[in-house]
Design a protein around this motif. Sequence first.
Motif, PDB file in Angstrom:
ATOM      1  N   ARG A 163       2.250  -2.362  -6.819  1.00 23.34           N
ATOM      2  CA  ARG A 163       0.850  -2.567  -6.499  1.00 23.34           C
ATOM      3  C   ARG A 163       0.545  -2.377  -4.999  1.00 23.34           C
ATOM      4  NH1 ARG A 163      -2.521  -6.892  -9.028  1.00 23.34           N
ATOM      5  NH2 ARG A 163      -3.791  -5.129  -9.631  1.00 23.34           N
ATOM      6  N   PRO A 164       0.746  -1.174  -4.512  1.00 29.98           N
ATOM      7  CA  PRO A 164       0.409  -0.904  -3.105  1.00 29.98           C
ATOM      8  C   PRO A 164      -1.086  -1.105  -2.854  1.00 29.98           C
ATOM      9  CG  PRO A 164       0.786   1.150  -4.303  1.00 29.98           C
ATOM     10  CD  PRO A 164       1.210   0.030  -5.217  1.00 29.98           C
ATOM     11  N   ARG A 165      -1.423  -1.358  -1.599  1.00 34.19           N
ATOM     12  CA  ARG A 165      -2.818  -1.674  -1.233  1.00 34.19           C
ATOM     13  C   ARG A 165      -3.575  -0.389  -0.891  1.00 34.19           C
ATOM     14  NH1 ARG A 165      -1.459  -6.123   3.147  1.00 34.19           N
ATOM     15  NH2 ARG A 165      -3.655  -5.784   3.679  1.00 34.19           N
ATOM     16  N   CYS A 166      -3.715   0.460  -1.875  1.00 35.03           N
ATOM     17  CA  CYS A 166      -4.306   1.790  -1.650  1.00 35.03           C
ATOM     18  C   CYS A 166      -5.785   1.719  -1.269  1.00 35.03           C
ATOM     19  CB  CYS A 166      -4.152   2.652  -2.897  1.00 35.03           C
ATOM     20  SG  CYS A 166      -2.441   3.017  -3.326  1.00 35.03           S
ATOM     21  N   SER A 167      -6.520   0.768  -1.844  1.00 37.63           N
ATOM     22  CA  SER A 167      -7.973   0.749  -1.651  1.00 37.63           C
ATOM     23  C   SER A 167      -8.348   0.593  -0.181  1.00 37.63           C
ATOM     24  CB  SER A 167      -8.598  -0.372  -2.472  1.00 37.63           C
ATOM     25  OG  SER A 167      -8.266  -0.205  -3.821  1.00 37.63           O
ATOM     26  N   SER A 168      -7.530  -0.120   0.570  1.00 32.20           N
ATOM     27  CA  SER A 168      -7.833  -0.336   1.989  1.00 32.20           C
ATOM     28  C   SER A 168      -6.844   0.383   2.904  1.00 32.20           C
ATOM     29  CB  SER A 168      -7.811  -1.841   2.291  1.00 32.20           C
ATOM     30  OG  SER A 168      -6.557  -2.395   1.929  1.00 32.20           O
ATOM     31  N   CYS A 169      -6.079   1.307   2.354  1.00 32.77           N
ATOM     32  CA  CYS A 169      -5.008   1.953   3.135  1.00 32.77           C
ATOM     33  C   CYS A 169      -5.578   2.954   4.140  1.00 32.77           C
ATOM     34  CB  CYS A 169      -4.046   2.658   2.179  1.00 32.77           C
ATOM     35  SG  CYS A 169      -2.765   3.576   3.039  1.00 32.77           S
ATOM     36  N   VAL A 170      -5.040   2.918   5.345  1.00 29.82           N
ATOM     37  CA  VAL A 170      -5.552   3.771   6.437  1.00 29.82           C
ATOM     38  C   VAL A 170      -5.201   5.240   6.266  1.00 29.82           C
ATOM     39  CG1 VAL A 170      -5.621   1.925   8.149  1.00 29.82           C
ATOM     40  CG2 VAL A 170      -3.514   3.266   7.851  1.00 29.82           C
ATOM     41  N   VAL A 171      -4.274   5.559   5.374  1.00 31.35           N
ATOM     42  CA  VAL A 171      -3.941   6.973   5.155  1.00 31.35           C
ATOM     43  C   VAL A 171      -4.292   7.425   3.742  1.00 31.35           C
ATOM     44  CG1 VAL A 171      -2.186   7.085   6.966  1.00 31.35           C
ATOM     45  CG2 VAL A 171      -1.513   6.437   4.637  1.00 31.35           C
ATOM     46  N   ASN A 172      -5.131   6.667   3.086  1.00 32.37           N
ATOM     47  CA  ASN A 172      -5.535   7.012   1.724  1.00 32.37           C
ATOM     48  C   ASN A 172      -6.147   8.412   1.660  1.00 32.37           C
ATOM     49  OD1 ASN A 172      -7.135   7.275  -0.692  1.00 32.37           O
ATOM     50  ND2 ASN A 172      -6.788   5.093  -1.049  1.00 32.37           N
ATOM     51  N   ALA A 173      -6.877   8.791   2.694  1.00 29.37           N
ATOM     52  CA  ALA A 173      -7.558  10.092   2.671  1.00 29.37           C
ATOM     53  C   ALA A 173      -6.571  11.256   2.613  1.00 29.37           C
ATOM     54  CB  ALA A 173      -8.442  10.233   3.912  1.00 29.37           C
ATOM     55  N   TYR A 174      -5.315  11.000   3.024  1.00 28.12           N
ATOM     56  CA  TYR A 174      -4.312  12.063   3.053  1.00 28.12           C
ATOM     57  C   TYR A 174      -3.299  11.936   1.905  1.00 28.12           C
ATOM     58  CZ  TYR A 174      -6.002  12.341   7.860  1.00 28.12           C
ATOM     59  OH  TYR A 174      -6.798  12.455   8.975  1.00 28.12           O
ATOM     60  N   CYS A 175      -3.099  10.718   1.457  1.00 28.57           N
ATOM     61  CA  CYS A 175      -1.997  10.433   0.532  1.00 28.57           C
ATOM     62  C   CYS A 175      -2.327  10.904  -0.892  1.00 28.57           C
ATOM     63  CB  CYS A 175      -1.713   8.931   0.529  1.00 28.57           C
ATOM     64  SG  CYS A 175      -0.477   8.450  -0.682  1.00 28.57           S
ATOM     65  N   ARG A 176      -1.422  11.682  -1.462  1.00 28.02           N
ATOM     66  CA  ARG A 176      -1.624  12.181  -2.842  1.00 28.02           C
ATOM     67  C   ARG A 176      -1.294  11.110  -3.881  1.00 28.02           C
ATOM     68  NH1 ARG A 176      -3.191  15.353   1.207  1.00 28.02           N
ATOM     69  NH2 ARG A 176      -3.482  17.521   0.603  1.00 28.02           N
TER      70      ARG A 176
ATOM     71  N   ASN B  48       7.449  10.228  -0.396  1.00 30.25           N
ATOM     72  CA  ASN B  48       7.289  10.880  -1.700  1.00 30.25           C
ATOM     73  C   ASN B  48       5.925  10.569  -2.302  1.00 30.25           C
ATOM     74  OD1 ASN B  48       9.697  12.460  -3.042  1.00 30.25           O
ATOM     75  ND2 ASN B  48      10.605  10.895  -1.710  1.00 30.25           N
ATOM     76  N   ARG B  49       5.423   9.360  -2.113  1.00 33.41           N
ATOM     77  CA  ARG B  49       4.073   9.048  -2.594  1.00 33.41           C
ATOM     78  C   ARG B  49       3.031   9.902  -1.877  1.00 33.41           C
ATOM     79  NH1 ARG B  49       3.989   2.392  -2.890  1.00 33.41           N
ATOM     80  NH2 ARG B  49       4.777   2.220  -5.020  1.00 33.41           N
ATOM     81  N   TRP B  50       3.215  10.063  -0.584  1.00 34.11           N
ATOM     82  CA  TRP B  50       2.273  10.916   0.151  1.00 34.11           C
ATOM     83  C   TRP B  50       2.221  12.312  -0.466  1.00 34.11           C
ATOM     84  CZ3 TRP B  50       3.989   9.947   5.937  1.00 34.11           C
ATOM     85  CH2 TRP B  50       3.571   8.654   6.319  1.00 34.11           C
ATOM     86  N   GLY B  51       3.396  12.787  -0.895  1.00 34.31           N
ATOM     87  CA  GLY B  51       3.473  14.139  -1.433  1.00 34.31           C
ATOM     88  C   GLY B  51       3.893  15.161  -0.394  1.00 34.31           C
TER      89      GLY B  51
ATOM     90  N   ILE C  10       2.058  -3.050   3.072  1.00 35.19           N
ATOM     91  CA  ILE C  10       0.879  -2.284   2.630  1.00 35.19           C
ATOM     92  C   ILE C  10       1.239  -1.334   1.481  1.00 35.19           C
ATOM     93  CG2 ILE C  10      -0.924  -0.649   3.352  1.00 35.19           C
ATOM     94  CD1 ILE C  10      -0.601  -1.915   6.229  1.00 35.19           C
ATOM     95  N   CYS C  11       2.084  -0.378   1.739  1.00 34.56           N
ATOM     96  CA  CYS C  11       2.485   0.542   0.670  1.00 34.56           C
ATOM     97  C   CYS C  11       3.714  -0.036  -0.034  1.00 34.56           C
ATOM     98  CB  CYS C  11       2.792   1.936   1.236  1.00 34.56           C
ATOM     99  SG  CYS C  11       3.034   3.177  -0.042  1.00 34.56           S
ATOM    100  N   THR C  12       3.489  -1.163  -0.676  1.00 39.03           N
ATOM    101  CA  THR C  12       4.584  -1.904  -1.297  1.00 39.03           C
ATOM    102  C   THR C  12       5.083  -1.202  -2.563  1.00 39.03           C
ATOM    103  OG1 THR C  12       2.812  -3.191  -2.293  1.00 39.03           O
ATOM    104  CG2 THR C  12       3.918  -4.160  -0.410  1.00 39.03           C
TER     105      THR C  12
ATOM    106  N   GLY D 288       2.832   9.305  -8.305  1.00 41.08           N
ATOM    107  CA  GLY D 288       3.530   8.271  -9.053  1.00 41.08           C
ATOM    108  C   GLY D 288       2.896   6.900  -8.994  1.00 41.08           C
ATOM    109  N   VAL D 289       1.792   6.759  -8.267  1.00 44.10           N
ATOM    110  CA  VAL D 289       1.142   5.436  -8.140  1.00 44.10           C
ATOM    111  C   VAL D 289       0.157   5.262  -9.285  1.00 44.10           C
ATOM    112  CG1 VAL D 289      -0.315   3.967  -6.713  1.00 44.10           C
ATOM    113  CG2 VAL D 289       1.409   5.430  -5.644  1.00 44.10           C
ATOM    114  N   VAL D 290       0.444   4.310 -10.165  1.00 50.39           N
ATOM    115  CA  VAL D 290      -0.440   4.109 -11.317  1.00 50.39           C
ATOM    116  C   VAL D 290      -1.113   2.747 -11.297  1.00 50.39           C
ATOM    117  CG1 VAL D 290       0.810   5.683 -12.827  1.00 50.39           C
ATOM    118  CG2 VAL D 290       1.533   3.306 -12.675  1.00 50.39           C
TER     119      VAL D 290
HETATM  120  S1  SF4 Z   1      -2.750   5.322  -0.352  1.00 53.35           S
HETATM  121 FE1  SF4 Z   1      -0.662   6.143  -0.368  1.00 53.35          FE
HETATM  122  S2  SF4 Z   1       0.286   5.382   1.532  1.00 53.35           S
HETATM  123 FE2  SF4 Z   1      -1.541   4.172   1.155  1.00 53.35          FE
HETATM  124  S3  SF4 Z   1      -0.791   2.373   0.023  1.00 53.35           S
HETATM  125 FE3  SF4 Z   1      -1.448   3.896  -1.501  1.00 53.35          FE
HETATM  126  S4  SF4 Z   1       0.394   5.064  -2.012  1.00 53.35           S
HETATM  127 FE4  SF4 Z   1       0.784   3.969  -0.104  1.00 53.35          FE
END
Ligand code: SF4
Length: 227
Positions: free
Chosen positions: A206-219, A161-164, A201-203, A222-224
Motif C-alpha cells: 500500500r504505497p502512498r501514491c495519491s500524495s507521492c511527489v513523483v506520481n506524475a512520472y511513475c508508471r 521497477n515500479r517507476w518503470g 512513502i513507496c512502501t 505492479g501497484v494494485v
Molecule cells: S507513485 Fe510510484 S513512486 Fe510514488 S508511491 Fe506510488 S509506486 Fe511509489
Amino acid sequence: MATRARTDKRPFDIPRMLRRIEEAIRPYPPAAMFALADLGYRSLFEQLVGCVISVRTRDEVSLPTSIRLFEVARTPAAMMGLSVTRIDSLIRASTFHEAKARDIHTLARRTMTELGGTLPCDGSVLTSFHGIGPKCANLALGIACGHGRPAVDVHVHRITNRWGIIHTRTPEETMEALEGVVERRDWVRINRLLVPFGKHICTARRPRCSSCVVNAYCRQIGVVDYV
Ligand code: SF4
C-alpha cells in the motif's frame, strides 16, 4: 502481480524526481550507513562492519549497535584484538549476531594479515569476504571511496521497477540496469534517497501514491493497492 503500464505520465526526468524525493524524505532519518557516515564513521572498514551488522536488522537497532561496537573498536587492528565472543556480545541486538561476529573478526584479521592493515577500494576484494555482498560493497565504496556501482537493496530494486525505468527480477540485475539509466554521480545518492522513501512513502505494501511527489512520472508498475 503485473499490471499494464500507465500511459498518462510525464517522460522520466530522473534528476528532477530525485530532487523531489530529497525534499519528501527530509522529515525522516537517514539510512543506517549514511547516518554512520554523518557521525564520522566513514572509513571503508567502518562502513563494511556497519553494513554487516545492518543485514536483516532494522536501522533503529543496527545504528546504535554499530556505534556500541565502534566505541570499543573501530579499526581493523583494534577489532582483531577482540575475541569473536566479545564482538558477539557487543552486537547481540543484531540478528544473526554470532555469524556476523565471526565475519567481522575475519574481516579485521584478514585486513591485518593479508592486506597490510588497509582495505583497498576494490569491490572484488571486498566481496571476497564472507558476509559482504554487492550491496554492502557498493555502498561502502561509494561512501568511503567516492566511487563504486549503484548500491541496490530491496527498496531501490522495488521502487525503480515500479517507476518503470528498468524491468529486472533481482537486485543484481537492477544494479546493472541502473548504470545505464542513472547518472554516475547519483549511484550512491539513489540509495540514500530511496531507502527512506521506500520505508515511509513507496512502501512494499500500500504505497502512498495519491500524495507521492513523483506520481506524475511513475508508471506504478505492479501497484494494485495504494493509498
Ligand atoms: S507513485 Fe510510484 S513512486 Fe510514488 S508511491 Fe506510488 S509506486 Fe511509489
